[in-house]
Enzyme design. Structure first.
Site, mmCIF file in Angstrom:
data_model
loop_
_atom_site.group_PDB
_atom_site.id
_atom_site.type_symbol
_atom_site.label_atom_id
_atom_site.label_comp_id
_atom_site.label_asym_id
_atom_site.label_seq_id
_atom_site.Cartn_x
_atom_site.Cartn_y
_atom_site.Cartn_z
ATOM 1 N N LYS A 141 -60.225 50.274 -6.156
ATOM 2 C CA LYS A 141 -59.924 49.420 -7.418
ATOM 3 C C LYS A 141 -61.201 49.032 -7.927
ATOM 4 O O LYS A 141 -62.139 48.466 -7.387
ATOM 5 C CB LYS A 141 -59.030 48.261 -6.941
ATOM 6 C CG LYS A 141 -57.794 48.588 -6.155
ATOM 7 C CD LYS A 141 -56.583 48.767 -7.384
ATOM 8 C CE LYS A 141 -55.480 48.912 -6.934
ATOM 9 N NZ LYS A 141 -54.217 49.290 -7.952
ATOM 10 N N ASP A 171 -59.408 53.607 -9.502
ATOM 11 C CA ASP A 171 -58.113 52.858 -10.287
ATOM 12 C C ASP A 171 -58.628 51.690 -11.116
ATOM 13 O O ASP A 171 -59.047 50.728 -10.751
ATOM 14 C CB ASP A 171 -57.165 52.423 -9.241
ATOM 15 C CG ASP A 171 -55.687 52.034 -10.063
ATOM 16 O OD1 ASP A 171 -55.842 51.885 -11.399
ATOM 17 O OD2 ASP A 171 -54.976 51.598 -9.536
ATOM 18 N N ASP A 222 -50.675 55.783 -15.156
ATOM 19 C CA ASP A 222 -49.879 54.929 -13.963
ATOM 20 C C ASP A 222 -49.170 53.934 -14.914
ATOM 21 O O ASP A 222 -47.855 54.259 -15.275
ATOM 22 C CB ASP A 222 -50.838 54.105 -13.135
ATOM 23 C CG ASP A 222 -50.259 53.241 -12.041
ATOM 24 O OD1 ASP A 222 -49.251 53.430 -12.105
ATOM 25 O OD2 ASP A 222 -51.004 52.711 -11.484
ATOM 26 N N LYS A 249 -44.778 55.578 -9.552
ATOM 27 C CA LYS A 249 -44.049 54.498 -8.711
ATOM 28 C C LYS A 249 -42.704 54.366 -9.198
ATOM 29 O O LYS A 249 -42.420 53.712 -10.229
ATOM 30 C CB LYS A 249 -44.851 52.875 -9.010
ATOM 31 C CG LYS A 249 -46.329 53.143 -8.707
ATOM 32 C CD LYS A 249 -46.976 51.764 -8.869
ATOM 33 C CE LYS A 249 -48.499 51.833 -8.491
ATOM 34 N NZ LYS A 249 -49.435 52.369 -9.452
#
Length: 342
Positions: A141, A171, A222, A249
């Site tokens: 991240k 990310d 995403d 997701k």
């Protein structure tokens, strides 16, 4: 007769979870229980994993909507991703319990090692731990600390492991701006980055298309997928942005069936994908693992989040090296919860 019950639950993080969007010490989630009134001792559990601040259906009266969903399943066409994900998972679990159709052998799926944000020293120690644990794919991240410190962490990793030995994913959670994204991506590209998720915030179509077309690092979408319900919307987004990868997701992008339609549209265009959790408990994570096992899982998936919480549930899952394992001889998730029966 098929009936449903529901409950609220608050997951507690072992350590503060930090992204470029927020810092979290706990995560609210909800569960749905599906059972037949003729045999209520056999039931299925699903997790309605609403992600506050991110889910399209995040609203103050979410619990009331869940209660109503337990009475009337018309919400299945509403696009309320987390409710649909929980409903689909509960029915899948119920059918497996009724028919004893759980896996007959262990399921093993390669996963990435997730490195949460923190100060430079904390992230350094987390990276070392994942490398020592044998992970061959690490996801960092980024966007929450000084950019130069993040670059130095990547320099450290690449000084020890080449891209042939270790895959590096990033990310950004939308941390870059349309103005600085390409400059930063050019700097990051020196470290043989596999991909970067969501470099800028979603719904900036023109800017994102430009960045994807010029980025030296493959871009994965995403948050951009949230709220795209119809196949036509999905096709239009993919044709407009032309991403290199999708990050699926199901609890955020419409549930399992909707995620599968993303897969179909992506495959038409030669776009690869992997799936990740949205910080679900072990109940949601187990459902995700079973679902992902239906597909080709040669790419590491994002399923290594089960150890984040102090009050998670016993489950058939474990992390062994850089794989998540669903142990077929262990019992399914049986959380001890206070159900609201309708």
């Amino acid at each position: 007769m098929l009936k449903f019950a529901y409950c609220r639950y608050v997951l507690k993080f072992k350590e503060t979870a930090i992204t470029s969007r927020a810092s979290m010490t706990e995560k609210e989630t909800f569960f749905i229980k599906a059972y037949d009134t003729d045999n209520p001792d056999i039931f299925g559990i699903g997790e309605c994993a609403v992600f506050r601040g991110l889910s399209a259906e995040d609203c103050p009266d979410y619990e009331e909507k869940l209660r109503n969903a337990c009475i009337d399943d018309s919400f299945m066409t509403s696009g309320m991703s987390s409710l649909i994900f929980g409903y689909e998972s509960a029915l899948m679990d119920l059918n497996m319990r009724k028919n004893n159709s759980y896996p007959k052998s262990d399921i093993r799926i390669p996963i990435n090692g997730l490195i949460w944000m923190g100060d430079k020293d904390t992230m350094y120690s987390r990276i070392c731990k994942k490398l020592d644990d044998g992970f061959r794919c690490i996801k960092l991240k980024i966007g929450g600390i000084n950019f130069n410190d993040e670059v130095s962490l990547l320099d450290f990793i690449r000084s020890r492991f080449s891209c042939a030995d270790l895959e590096l994913r990033l990310d950004a959670n939308g941390a870059f701006t349309p103005e600085n994204a390409l400059e930063r991506l050019n700097i990051l590209s020196k470290y043989d980055i596999h991909s970067i998720e969501q470099p800028i915030k979603p719904h900036q179509v023109e800017a994102m298309a430009r960045i994807i077309s010029k980025s030296p690092i493959p871009v994965a979408l995403d948050e951009e997928l949230i709220g795209c319900a119809s196949d036509a919307e999905k096709a239009n987004l993919l044709d407009s942005l032309k991403p290199h990868y999708l990050v699926l997701k199901p609890s955020l992008c419409g549930g399992f069936k909707s995620a599968e339609s993303w897969i179909i549209e992506a495959e038409k265009r030669g776009i690869r994908r992997w799936a990740t959790s949205a910080l679900e408990s072990n109940a949601g994570l187990a459902a995700l693992t079973l679902w992902i096992s239906k597909f080709n899982t040669d790419m590491p998936q994002g399923l290594g989040t089960g150890m984040l919480y102090t009050n998670n549930f016993t489950s058939p899952l474990s992390i062994e090296g850089d794989e998540i394992v669903y142990h077929h001889k262990l019992p399914p998730v049986l959380p001890d919860l206070k159900w609201n029966y309708i």
